[in-house]
Design a protein around this motif. Structure first.
Motif, PDB file in Angstrom:
ATOM      1  N   PRO A   3       7.330   6.950  -0.569  1.00 59.90           N
ATOM      2  CA  PRO A   3       7.397   5.932   0.486  1.00 59.90           C
ATOM      3  C   PRO A   3       6.435   6.201   1.639  1.00 59.90           C
ATOM      4  CG  PRO A   3       9.359   7.318   0.530  1.00 59.90           C
ATOM      5  CD  PRO A   3       8.573   7.693  -0.699  1.00 59.90           C
ATOM      6  N   LEU A   4       6.067   7.453   1.837  1.00 59.91           N
ATOM      7  CA  LEU A   4       5.107   7.761   2.896  1.00 59.91           C
ATOM      8  C   LEU A   4       3.763   7.104   2.594  1.00 59.91           C
ATOM      9  CD1 LEU A   4       4.571   9.357   5.528  1.00 59.91           C
ATOM     10  CD2 LEU A   4       3.727  11.195   4.075  1.00 59.91           C
ATOM     11  N   ALA A   5       3.382   7.076   1.327  1.00 62.64           N
ATOM     12  CA  ALA A   5       2.127   6.426   0.939  1.00 62.64           C
ATOM     13  C   ALA A   5       2.154   4.954   1.335  1.00 62.64           C
ATOM     14  CB  ALA A   5       1.890   6.571  -0.561  1.00 62.64           C
ATOM     15  N   SER A   6       3.277   4.305   1.148  1.00 61.36           N
ATOM     16  CA  SER A   6       3.399   2.897   1.505  1.00 61.36           C
ATOM     17  C   SER A   6       3.224   2.700   3.009  1.00 61.36           C
ATOM     18  CB  SER A   6       4.756   2.360   1.050  1.00 61.36           C
ATOM     19  OG  SER A   6       4.895   0.994   1.378  1.00 61.36           O
TER      20      SER A   6
ATOM     21  N   LYS B 102      -5.677  -5.928   0.669  1.00 59.80           N
ATOM     22  CA  LYS B 102      -5.586  -4.940  -0.414  1.00 59.80           C
ATOM     23  C   LYS B 102      -4.682  -3.781  -0.013  1.00 59.80           C
ATOM     24  CE  LYS B 102      -8.183  -1.960  -3.540  1.00 59.80           C
ATOM     25  NZ  LYS B 102      -6.944  -1.353  -3.920  1.00 59.80           N
ATOM     26  N   ALA B 103      -4.837  -3.282   1.211  1.00 56.44           N
ATOM     27  CA  ALA B 103      -4.004  -2.166   1.671  1.00 56.44           C
ATOM     28  C   ALA B 103      -2.535  -2.568   1.700  1.00 56.44           C
ATOM     29  CB  ALA B 103      -4.467  -1.690   3.046  1.00 56.44           C
ATOM     30  N   TYR B 104      -2.236  -3.770   2.199  1.00 51.85           N
ATOM     31  CA  TYR B 104      -0.846  -4.235   2.231  1.00 51.85           C
ATOM     32  C   TYR B 104      -0.296  -4.394   0.823  1.00 51.85           C
ATOM     33  CZ  TYR B 104      -1.577  -5.467   7.189  1.00 51.85           C
ATOM     34  OH  TYR B 104      -1.839  -5.445   8.531  1.00 51.85           O
ATOM     35  N   SER B 105      -1.107  -4.925  -0.077  1.00 50.15           N
ATOM     36  CA  SER B 105      -0.669  -5.084  -1.469  1.00 50.15           C
ATOM     37  C   SER B 105      -0.382  -3.728  -2.100  1.00 50.15           C
ATOM     38  CB  SER B 105      -1.753  -5.827  -2.258  1.00 50.15           C
ATOM     39  OG  SER B 105      -1.396  -5.934  -3.603  1.00 50.15           O
TER      40      SER B 105
ATOM     41  N   ARG C  57       3.479   0.518  -3.939  1.00 48.21           N
ATOM     42  CA  ARG C  57       4.047   1.869  -3.846  1.00 48.21           C
ATOM     43  C   ARG C  57       5.513   1.839  -3.481  1.00 48.21           C
ATOM     44  NH1 ARG C  57      -0.531   5.543  -2.702  1.00 48.21           N
ATOM     45  NH2 ARG C  57      -2.193   4.562  -3.865  1.00 48.21           N
ATOM     46  N   ASP C  58       5.898   0.889  -2.620  1.00 44.18           N
ATOM     47  CA  ASP C  58       7.295   0.807  -2.179  1.00 44.18           C
ATOM     48  C   ASP C  58       7.656  -0.665  -1.938  1.00 44.18           C
ATOM     49  OD1 ASP C  58       9.841   1.044  -1.159  1.00 44.18           O
ATOM     50  OD2 ASP C  58       9.248   2.124   0.654  1.00 44.18           O
ATOM     51  N   PRO C  59       8.158  -1.341  -2.982  1.00 40.14           N
ATOM     52  CA  PRO C  59       8.474  -2.761  -2.843  1.00 40.14           C
ATOM     53  C   PRO C  59       9.517  -3.058  -1.775  1.00 40.14           C
ATOM     54  CG  PRO C  59       8.456  -2.114  -5.156  1.00 40.14           C
ATOM     55  CD  PRO C  59       8.350  -0.854  -4.335  1.00 40.14           C
ATOM     56  N   SER C  60      10.270  -2.064  -1.352  1.00 38.61           N
ATOM     57  CA  SER C  60      11.294  -2.301  -0.327  1.00 38.61           C
ATOM     58  C   SER C  60      10.717  -2.184   1.095  1.00 38.61           C
ATOM     59  CB  SER C  60      12.458  -1.331  -0.490  1.00 38.61           C
ATOM     60  OG  SER C  60      12.035  -0.010  -0.198  1.00 38.61           O
ATOM     61  N   ASN C  61       9.425  -1.883   1.214  1.00 33.70           N
ATOM     62  CA  ASN C  61       8.800  -1.765   2.532  1.00 33.70           C
ATOM     63  C   ASN C  61       8.775  -3.146   3.184  1.00 33.70           C
ATOM     64  OD1 ASN C  61       7.109  -1.510   4.755  1.00 33.70           O
ATOM     65  ND2 ASN C  61       5.669  -0.167   3.717  1.00 33.70           N
ATOM     66  N   GLU C  62       9.498  -3.282   4.269  1.00 32.06           N
ATOM     67  CA  GLU C  62       9.566  -4.587   4.956  1.00 32.06           C
ATOM     68  C   GLU C  62       8.297  -4.875   5.684  1.00 32.06           C
ATOM     69  OE1 GLU C  62      13.061  -4.953   7.361  1.00 32.06           O
ATOM     70  OE2 GLU C  62      14.327  -4.157   5.794  1.00 32.06           O
TER      71      GLU C  62
END
Length: 127
Positions: free
Chosen positions: A90-93, A114-117, A122-127
């Motif tokens: 999750p840190l990568a996200s 691209k960065a946001y994608s 990496r973490d689909p739960s990242n709001e």
């Protein structure tokens, strides 16, 4: 019991990690950054890396301090290293999200998207 977990969840969402609990210089750096002392924070992160070696948490925090100092290209590089070193975590996200914010601020819409994608991959739960 839920009230007791809320502060822990807030710390985790703010970017704190197990390394920070073990490495006092990282904790000190985070305290300096929170106090608006980004240069002092950066010095603490450098000392932490000398003591503990390279860690994505340190790169992430270093990126935040560099960004606060207006050293945006160096901040982007630090967040990129954090994302590489914590490839599936999750840190990568969060690092990629910060990278996207920096790219957007510099007018690089394509790079930001691209960065946001990549952050969401990496973490689909990242709001």
């Amino acid at each position: 019991m839920t009230r007791r977990l809320a502060p822990l969840a807030a710390l985790l969402l703010a970017g704190f990690s197990p390394l920070e609990a073990e490495e006092p210089r990282v904790r000190e750096g985070n305290e300096q950054l929170t106090a608006g002392q980004a240069q002092r924070a950066l010095e603490r992160y450098d000392a932490a890396e000398q003591a503990a070696g390279q860690h994505p948490e340190i790169d992430y925090d270093r990126g935040n301090a560099l960004d606060a100092l207006g050293r945006h290209d160096e901040a982007k590089a630090a967040w990129g290293r954090a994302a590489e070193r914590d490839a599936k975590g999750p840190l990568a996200s969060r690092a990629l999200q910060n990278l996207g914010n920096a790219l957007a601020a510099q007018g690089d819409r394509e790079g930001a998207v691209k960065a946001y994608s990549d952050a969401l991959t990496r973490d689909p739960s990242n709001e």
